[in-house]
Design a protein around this motif. Structure first.
Motif, short mmCIF file in Angstrom:
data_model
loop_
_atom_site.label_atom_id
_atom_site.label_comp_id
_atom_site.label_asym_id
_atom_site.label_seq_id
_atom_site.Cartn_x
_atom_site.Cartn_y
_atom_site.Cartn_z
N HIS A 87 55.92 11.08 51.08
CA HIS A 87 57.18 10.92 51.20
C HIS A 87 58.20 12.13 50.92
O HIS A 87 59.18 12.31 51.29
N PRO B 137 54.83 11.53 57.49
CA PRO B 137 54.36 10.45 57.48
C PRO B 137 52.83 10.38 57.75
O PRO B 137 52.10 9.42 57.62
N LYS C 136 50.09 0.52 55.47
CA LYS C 136 51.23 -0.12 56.14
C LYS C 136 52.56 -0.60 55.35
O LYS C 136 53.64 -0.29 55.89
N SER C 137 52.24 -0.66 54.27
CA SER C 137 53.60 -1.19 53.29
C SER C 137 54.52 0.09 52.84
O SER C 137 55.42 0.00 52.66
N GLU C 138 53.80 1.25 53.38
CA GLU C 138 54.58 2.49 52.89
C GLU C 138 54.88 3.25 54.30
O GLU C 138 55.68 4.45 53.98
N GLU C 139 54.59 2.72 55.25
CA GLU C 139 54.97 3.28 56.74
C GLU C 139 54.34 4.84 56.74
O GLU C 139 54.95 5.68 57.07
N ASP D 20 49.11 1.48 63.96
CA ASP D 20 50.19 2.53 63.59
C ASP D 20 49.83 3.20 62.41
O ASP D 20 50.65 4.17 62.15
N ASN D 21 48.95 2.65 61.65
CA ASN D 21 48.76 3.27 60.07
C ASN D 21 47.37 3.85 60.25
O ASN D 21 46.94 4.41 59.36
#
Length: 287
Positions: free
Chosen positions: A96, A101, A134-137, A166-167
């Motif tokens: 981050h 990402p 997932k929780s952190e994109e 997606d993750n």
């Protein structure tokens, strides 16, 4: 056929020092780094202050991270997981801070004859990684590394069937497959729907030695052609591993052979440039 890709690479193979990494990357006209190490440590083990300093220096030179080249999942499956999971969370925090990402990761070292025994533990650990991602994109990129659970195509496909989304997606590394005796074309057919990122290095089946792209048994040109035909538009990441490369003296840079066959080890920038130019040659041959 459109050839859409972005060149990136492990610039710590140019030099440990960030300033020299930046100089080498810019000299080759590249604008991305897959950052593994800089100034003496893996990025995930630097302080926030150091990470911000690295980010500011990259920004001022017009360079971004394609991915965090982390060592996550590169421990024995029998090693304690709690401390490693804390390192994983730290890597997410740094991703981050670095405004990327993507995190490169692995699926744990497992004894070659005990994959089935440890499959449940591998999947449990990776599931925890993916849930947190997932929780952190965050997008986790699984690399097929020698000796880990997913070092061959069938096991990589198992992981993709379980976690792809997606993750969690796939890195395709030609040389790593060659070094475990995996036919890369078979691997591509099994994994083609999951590949979003490519590590570019080639290798010889006869002894596993790493060679520039297109000079080994990794089917680099054919697989890249297939990827482009399929619509690939991701990162091609140079990971030369050519420090001991002394063959193929016909490969020249600036009309002077940098692989003279005299037994001289290549410097970091020589090896990186050789890997870069070999890939550009392969890409130029793809119509």
């Amino acid at each position: 056929m459109d050839k859409k890709y972005i060149l990136t690479g492990f610039a710590d193979e140019i030099a440990p020092e960030l300033d020299k990494q930046i100089e080498g990357i810019k000299g080759l006209g590249m604008k991305h780094i897959e950052m593994r190490g800089a100034d003496g440590n893996n990025l995930i083990f630097h302080s926030n202050e150091k990470v911000k300093e690295i980010k500011e220096k990259l920004d001022s030179n017009g360079i971004a991270l394609s991915a965090l080249g982390s060592p996550l999942g590169k421990i024995q499956i029998t090693d304690p997981f709690e401390k490693h999971f804390e390192e994983f969370k730290r890597a997410v925090e740094i991703a981050h801070l670095m405004e990327t990402p993507r995190i490169r990761m692995f699926s744990f070292y497992v004894p070659e004859d005990k994959h089935e025994m440890y499959k449940g533990e591998v999947f449990d650990r990776l599931g925890k990684f993916v849930d947190y991602a997932k929780s952190e994109e965050i997008l986790l990129l699984h690399e097929n590394e020698k000796g880990i659970y997913g070092d061959k195509a069938a096991e990589c496909r198992e992981l993709m069937d379980e976690f792809y989304g997606d993750n969690f997606k796939a890195i395709f590394d030609f040389a790593n497959f060659v070094q475990v005796g995996q036919d890369t074309l078979e691997a591509y057919e099994l994994l083609k729907d999951f590949i979003v990122y490519v590590h570019v290095k080639d290798a010889l089946l006869k002894d596993g030695s790493v060679v520039p792209a297109g000079l080994g048994d990794g089917n680099v040109k054919l697989i890249l052609t297939k990827l482009f035909e399929k619509g690939f538009d991701g990162f091609l990441s140079l990971e030369p591993h050519l420090f001991d490369f002394v063959g193929f003296a016909d490969l020249e840079q600036n009309n002077v052979s940098i692989a003279s066959g005299e037994g001289r080890k290549l410097s970091g920038i020589e090896a990186f440039t050789l890997a870069h130019d070999a890939l550009i040659k392969v890409l130029g041959e793809i119509k």
